[in-house]
Write an enzyme that holds these catalytic residues in place. Sequence first.
Site, PDB file in Angstrom:
ATOM      1  N   CYS A 439       7.822  49.884 -28.459  1.00 28.31           N
ATOM      2  CA  CYS A 439       6.865  48.928 -29.020  1.00 28.31           C
ATOM      3  C   CYS A 439       7.575  47.620 -29.338  1.00 28.31           C
ATOM      4  O   CYS A 439       8.545  47.601 -30.101  1.00 28.31           O
ATOM      5  CB  CYS A 439       6.217  49.495 -30.278  1.00 28.31           C
ATOM      6  SG  CYS A 439       5.001  48.378 -31.019  1.00 28.31           S
ATOM      7  N   GLY A 601      -1.727  51.424 -17.923  1.00 28.06           N
ATOM      8  CA  GLY A 601      -2.078  50.792 -19.186  1.00 28.06           C
ATOM      9  C   GLY A 601      -3.187  49.775 -19.039  1.00 28.06           C
ATOM     10  O   GLY A 601      -4.363  50.112 -18.981  1.00 28.06           O
ATOM     11  N   ARG A 602      -2.809  48.481 -18.921  1.00 32.81           N
ATOM     12  CA  ARG A 602      -3.821  47.417 -18.839  1.00 32.81           C
ATOM     13  C   ARG A 602      -4.758  47.606 -17.652  1.00 32.81           C
ATOM     14  O   ARG A 602      -5.945  47.276 -17.729  1.00 32.81           O
ATOM     15  CB  ARG A 602      -3.128  46.059 -18.729  1.00 32.81           C
ATOM     16  CG  ARG A 602      -2.388  45.604 -19.971  1.00 32.81           C
ATOM     17  CD  ARG A 602      -1.659  44.301 -19.709  1.00 32.81           C
ATOM     18  NE  ARG A 602      -0.688  44.433 -18.629  1.00 32.81           N
ATOM     19  CZ  ARG A 602      -0.242  43.425 -17.878  1.00 32.81           C
ATOM     20  NH1 ARG A 602      -0.691  42.202 -18.083  1.00 32.81           N
ATOM     21  NH2 ARG A 602       0.655  43.628 -16.927  1.00 32.81           N
TER      22      ARG A 602
END
Length: 737
Positions: A439, A601-602
């Site tokens: 992260c 993901g995106r």
Amino acid sequence: MESQETAKRPIEPNGAVAAQDAEPATKRVKLDDAPVPQIQEEPSQPQPQPQPQPQTEDEKPTEQRQDDRDKRRGIAPIKKEYLVVPPSQVAKTAEVVDDDAAEGRTAPGAEGAAGKDGKKKRPKGQNKEREFGIFADAQRLCNSVAWTPEFSPRHCKHGERCNALHDIRKYLKEGRRPDLNVFGGKCPVWETHGKCSSGWRCLFVESHMKEIEHEDGRKELVLTEDPTKIKPEAAPLVPPEEESMDARAGVYNVVAPAVKLALSRKKIQHEKSDQYLKWMAKDSELARIHYHKQKDDDDVAKDYAAQYVEPPLKPSEKRRIYFGRETPVLAPLTTQGNLPFRRLCVELGAEITYSEMALGLPLLQGQKADWTLMRAHESEITPPRYTPTGIVDPAYDNSKDLKFGVQITAHAPWIAIKSAETLARYLPHLRVIDLNCGCPIDMVYKSGAGSALLDAPSKLERMIRGMNTVSGEVPVTAKIRMGVRDNHLTAQKLVERLALGAPDIRAVSGAPGCAAVTLHGRTRQQRYTKAADWSYIAECAALVKSFNEKADSLQDTIREADERSLPNGGRMYFVGNGDCYSHVDYFNHVDNAKVDSVMVGRGAIIKPWIFEEISAGQYLDKSATERLAYVEKFAKYGMEAWGSDELGLNYTRRFLLEFLSFFHRYVPIGLLEYLPPAMNDRPPAYKGRNELETLLASKNYLDWIKISEMFLGPAPPNFKFQPKHKSNAYENIEAEG
């Protein structure tokens, strides 16, 4: 809120709002609150093939005009007939978004609102300190009557001091807004499950209530059920305790309020963790003493091995897991990876899912918000698809596997280890516990968690070892990045450490027990400014393969390994992550980078049917009607997860708008000059093949609110929404009021 009483005018194409005026597209066409929008769309038909004709230089296929493609690099190659500006102006109208902002706080080194010269800068990047308004009924209905017949309320624990309404008829008339007329006025939750967990607070309550007349002439309001739709394991209509009113049909891993309260008061014991942490402190001190001695590395390792003491606990035998080319993975997504969105992706073919990242310390403190992230839909606790073509673990039992795992992060080993023990104890439906070591957001990084762990490999290894020891049968995995800085890549050494253990202790400690590693092909410094580095991911995949082989040789030459420290029969799976936007990308990475699977993901937020494309092995040109149906499903799934009352409905609206902030970026492949599409290509101003397609491409967030009103009814007057990541269009809208 803008008035909908406007004259009908054609919808302006995508991007025109920034080029011409700031008036939202949906203000130029009246949209009713019907379940199906009043915008008519022509049925999808195959595109007519033009007859071969002599081509000018400009008309040649883009594959034959590499120079032109290079000039337009980074711009979506939309066909000329759909552009609303001349080709020479395409780059100026391309949408700019900040996906770094979508992950959380500011990027490394970002300055505040004022620059070095003290002058105020134009707002850009993430909208910080966003507010969404307060969603509440005009008068609150007491929980003692919220799910009961009118004449049979439960005991109110506040007694005469209670300031909430106890009169159901008064509440329905004055305490809330009228029922909604979307979905034909029928409650989507009741229609699916045969009962509604929101009770009298439901904004469709008239569809599942009735008035009965008793023998004495009294008339009573009661809630109705449909027994034919109720599943045996479903939560009761009237909660046994008012605090458990958040139990929803089809939702699992719901932790009892008493457990969260005990955690907040530090009344939960962590026996395994306490024993292990006490041993770990002594072992760390022993290692520190030896490694500060002026000796050769071999001598230090021998001295350490001679005084090494076995930990008091051994890991339990882990449930075997599997990653393969038939198991595309949905990434753990902050904000976006909520339960309704994961449910939609599973329906479309996602085989493995993760919760949103939760912070370990709030979990140990019993905070409701973080424990809510741990919930799973019933579709996520089913086994993933399993059609292996290569060598797999013979002990793997697909019937015992499931799709859903949770992801946590922590800045200290004791937090990670105690969190793992707590999660394994109270969540019965877990595939894995994943430790986030990638992260990039400032708040997490500066605390020493997330990507900060990439520069603390010894601490990270201690976390994995401890978590693996106390997590019962639940395997432990890790998600990492290439490194913190672009000029200092650390993933290769870190992967070796996770697979085999530190070189100087692996002879006595064995492997840490990491069942799988996911590598995001970017550094923290890079964020989303560049494409993911799949060549580096491929190098790491080759190393993991060699490490798996090396682990076998170490078992033969050093000592017989403890089977409990070797998840998946000694094989550590390796998953790649970054910029996967089509089935072509997916299979290219599996076949050429040699990863076991790919995490999406995106790409999944922009087009959730990417999993359907992977399963079908082909591009799917979804019509605007089909795409709008996904929005409708999200709305229904949101109400099932969060409730169909005022609070739950607008909670759904908020996350639906977060979804639309990515979903609108999809450019239909029928509009592109060539394939494959690239996720990072910015679309210029364009119009769709029909009005609905143009509306769905609008980058004006006021249009997104109007789209939400098709399925969730009018937004409350005090409802607010600002996109998490701004673009030029958003700045223009704000500047123009």
